[in-house]
Design a protein around this motif. Structure first.
Motif, PDB file in Angstrom:
ATOM      1  N   PHE A   1      64.935  62.029  -4.872  1.00 14.63           N
ATOM      2  CA  PHE A   1      66.135  62.256  -4.067  1.00 14.63           C
ATOM      3  C   PHE A   1      67.250  62.795  -4.953  1.00 14.63           C
ATOM      4  O   PHE A   1      67.517  62.269  -6.035  1.00 14.63           O
ATOM      5  CB  PHE A   1      66.586  60.948  -3.393  1.00 14.63           C
TER       6      PHE A   1
ATOM      7  N   ASN B   1      71.390  64.419  -5.342  1.00 13.69           N
ATOM      8  CA  ASN B   1      72.765  64.417  -4.827  1.00 13.69           C
ATOM      9  C   ASN B   1      73.015  63.257  -3.855  1.00 13.69           C
ATOM     10  O   ASN B   1      73.464  63.446  -2.723  1.00 13.69           O
ATOM     11  CB  ASN B   1      73.089  65.746  -4.154  1.00 13.69           C
ATOM     12  N   ILE B   2      72.722  62.073  -4.316  1.00 14.52           N
ATOM     13  CA  ILE B   2      72.887  60.876  -3.485  1.00 14.52           C
ATOM     14  C   ILE B   2      74.368  60.526  -3.352  1.00 14.52           C
ATOM     15  O   ILE B   2      75.135  60.607  -4.307  1.00 14.52           O
ATOM     16  CB  ILE B   2      72.120  59.691  -4.104  1.00 14.52           C
TER      17      ILE B   2
ATOM     18  N   ASN C   1      72.910  58.024   1.346  1.00 14.66           N
ATOM     19  CA  ASN C   1      72.225  59.182   1.919  1.00 14.66           C
ATOM     20  C   ASN C   1      71.996  60.251   0.863  1.00 14.66           C
ATOM     21  O   ASN C   1      72.652  60.280  -0.188  1.00 14.66           O
ATOM     22  CB  ASN C   1      73.006  59.741   3.114  1.00 14.66           C
ATOM     23  N   SER C   2      71.054  61.115   1.165  1.00 17.86           N
ATOM     24  CA  SER C   2      70.709  62.242   0.303  1.00 17.86           C
ATOM     25  C   SER C   2      70.260  63.394   1.195  1.00 17.86           C
ATOM     26  O   SER C   2      69.598  63.168   2.223  1.00 17.86           O
ATOM     27  CB  SER C   2      69.581  61.859  -0.664  1.00 17.86           C
ATOM     28  N   PRO C   3      70.586  64.635   0.833  1.00 17.52           N
ATOM     29  CA  PRO C   3      70.103  65.779   1.616  1.00 17.52           C
ATOM     30  C   PRO C   3      68.595  65.992   1.464  1.00 17.52           C
ATOM     31  O   PRO C   3      67.988  66.746   2.231  1.00 17.52           O
ATOM     32  CB  PRO C   3      70.896  66.958   1.038  1.00 17.52           C
ATOM     33  N   THR C   4      67.980  65.304   0.492  1.00 17.19           N
ATOM     34  CA  THR C   4      66.529  65.418   0.291  1.00 17.19           C
ATOM     35  C   THR C   4      65.807  64.562   1.330  1.00 17.19           C
ATOM     36  O   THR C   4      66.210  63.427   1.605  1.00 17.19           O
ATOM     37  CB  THR C   4      66.133  64.926  -1.111  1.00 17.19           C
ATOM     38  N   VAL C   5      64.724  65.109   1.907  1.00 26.83           N
ATOM     39  CA  VAL C   5      63.906  64.345   2.845  1.00 26.83           C
ATOM     40  C   VAL C   5      62.453  64.393   2.386  1.00 26.83           C
ATOM     41  O   VAL C   5      61.985  65.414   1.869  1.00 26.83           O
ATOM     42  CB  VAL C   5      64.019  64.892   4.289  1.00 26.83           C
TER      43      VAL C   5
ATOM     44  N   GLN D   1      67.466  65.934   8.795  1.00 30.33           N
ATOM     45  CA  GLN D   1      68.303  66.783   7.952  1.00 30.33           C
ATOM     46  C   GLN D   1      68.679  66.080   6.649  1.00 30.33           C
ATOM     47  O   GLN D   1      69.050  66.739   5.675  1.00 30.33           O
ATOM     48  CB  GLN D   1      69.574  67.184   8.718  1.00 30.33           C
ATOM     49  N   LYS D   2      68.619  64.762   6.634  1.00 27.37           N
ATOM     50  CA  LYS D   2      68.922  64.011   5.419  1.00 27.37           C
ATOM     51  C   LYS D   2      68.250  62.648   5.505  1.00 27.37           C
ATOM     52  O   LYS D   2      67.807  62.217   6.583  1.00 27.37           O
ATOM     53  CB  LYS D   2      70.433  63.855   5.225  1.00 27.37           C
ATOM     54  N   THR D   3      68.178  61.981   4.369  1.00 25.05           N
ATOM     55  CA  THR D   3      67.629  60.621   4.315  1.00 25.05           C
ATOM     56  C   THR D   3      68.809  59.649   4.200  1.00 25.05           C
ATOM     57  O   THR D   3      69.694  59.832   3.360  1.00 25.05           O
ATOM     58  CB  THR D   3      66.712  60.451   3.100  1.00 25.05           C
ATOM     59  N   MET D   4      68.812  58.639   5.054  1.00 24.39           N
ATOM     60  CA  MET D   4      69.948  57.728   5.079  1.00 24.39           C
ATOM     61  C   MET D   4      69.481  56.291   5.321  1.00 24.39           C
ATOM     62  O   MET D   4      68.469  56.053   5.978  1.00 24.39           O
ATOM     63  CB  MET D   4      70.937  58.130   6.171  1.00 24.39           C
TER      64      MET D   4
END
Length: 339
Positions: free
Chosen positions: A68, A70-71, A150-154, A161-164
């Motif tokens: 992940f 840019n958290i 959250n992170s824009p990486t999935v 769209q993001k992982t949260m």
């Protein structure tokens, strides 16, 4: 974790029940790919007190096989007792929203979190030294923490769209009992007449009235008991007054005075009159006590059970002497025992 869901449709026709459809589904729930777990003072069930310093630790972890990047980690605090001027953290702080934000700029480890790796951030904040009680409803204080990561990486195969992930932590604030103990020689307002000389004199008895006042702040409290012991030379006269149903009792064998109050509601003594008892004692100074203040009542102790937090509350008041600092009617400069 695995869960089985079962559903069926039936129909009643002419008194008979018929199965129309019957289906089952198996669902598996795995840990969040990116999780966060908050704690305060090394616990998730910590009971706080006014004046405390709280150390919030937010532990995050990558539970997936994806790195992940840019958290962003955000935390917000809500509660009347926080002293936001005492904050210590490397997070960016928004004083309007009471929000703390950690990103790669202030926490480099959040730039990239490999699979299976974990880390933590923290913030320190103090609570006010006392409760801000103005109404009967000011009671049962709870400190709330809301956390989002959250992170824009999935992870692959995830349609998002993001992982949260989110988490919440609530911390109860323990109540407070306060006991005041004071002694008076002139006590006209109590309706009790104290006899004897003051300043006290050798071999001459002087009577004093003792006032115990109990205030209960932010929680309902049960099994409240107040206790202190008469010291050498002091005598219980049996004159007692109270503004509640229970009265103090005296054990001549131990010299202990006990006042079993029982239950007391929150804010009594804070926005209303405290529970009060008045009892009279008598003291006869000895020749070797000339020029001194005589201690006639030990330190007063109070204890009770906080119903909101299920913890024990204790407090104390200083021992009482013939110096009588609370009796403002006495103008004599030298209050020590006289010959």
């Amino acid at each position: 974790s695995y869960f089985n869901f079962h559903g069926s449709v039936t129909a009643d026709i002419l008194g008979q029940t018929y199965a129309i459809s019957d289906q089952a589904a198996n669902i598996s729930i795995s840990a969040s790919p990116l999780s966060v777990v908050p704690s305060v003072n090394n616990a998730t069930d910590y009971i706080s007190h006014v004046g405390d310093e709280l150390v919030y630790v937010l532990r995050y972890k990558n539970n997936s096989d994806t790195t992940f990047e840019n958290i962003t980690l955000k935390a917000s605090l809500s509660g009347e007792l926080f002293d936001f001027s005492s904050i210590k953290t490397n997070a960016f702080f928004d004083p309007i929203g009471k929000t703390f934000t950690w990103i790669a700029a202030n926490t480099p480890a959040l730039a990239a979190l490999p699979p299976g790796q974990e880390g933590s951030v923290d913030l320190r904040i103090k609570l006010n030294n006392d409760f801000s009680i103005r109404r009967i409803s000011d009671r049962n204080y709870i400190l709330k923490l809301h956390v989002e990561i959250n992170s824009p990486t999935v992870p692959q195969g995830t349609q998002a769209q993001k992982t949260m992930s989110v988490a919440n932590l609530e911390t109860k604030v323990s109540g407070k009992l306060k006991i005041q103990s004071k002694a008076l020689w002139r006590d006209a307002s109590s309706g009790i007449l104290n006899k004897g000389p003051y300043p006290p004199r050798v071999n001459q008895p002087t009577q004093y009235t003792i006032h115990w006042l109990v205030s209960n702040y932010a929680t309902d409290v049960s099994n409240i008991e107040v206790g202190a012991s008469l010291q050498s030379g002091a005598r219980w006269t049996g004159v007692v007054k109270t503004n509640i149903a229970s009265q103090p009792s005296y054990d001549p064998a131990s010299g202990k005075i006990t006042w079993s109050i029982g239950n007391m509601t929150a804010t009594k003594g804070v926005i209303s009159a405290p529970a009060e008892t008045i009892f009279q004692i008598e003291l006869t100074p000895a020749i070797n006590q000339v020029g001194t203040f005589i201690t006639f009542l030990s330190e007063t102790q109070i204890q009770g059970k906080d119903i909101f937090t299920n913890t024990d509350l204790t407090s104390s008041a200083s021992a009482l002497t013939t110096g009588l600092p609370d009796d403002t009617t006495i103008t004599t400069q030298n209050r020590t025992v006289q010959q």
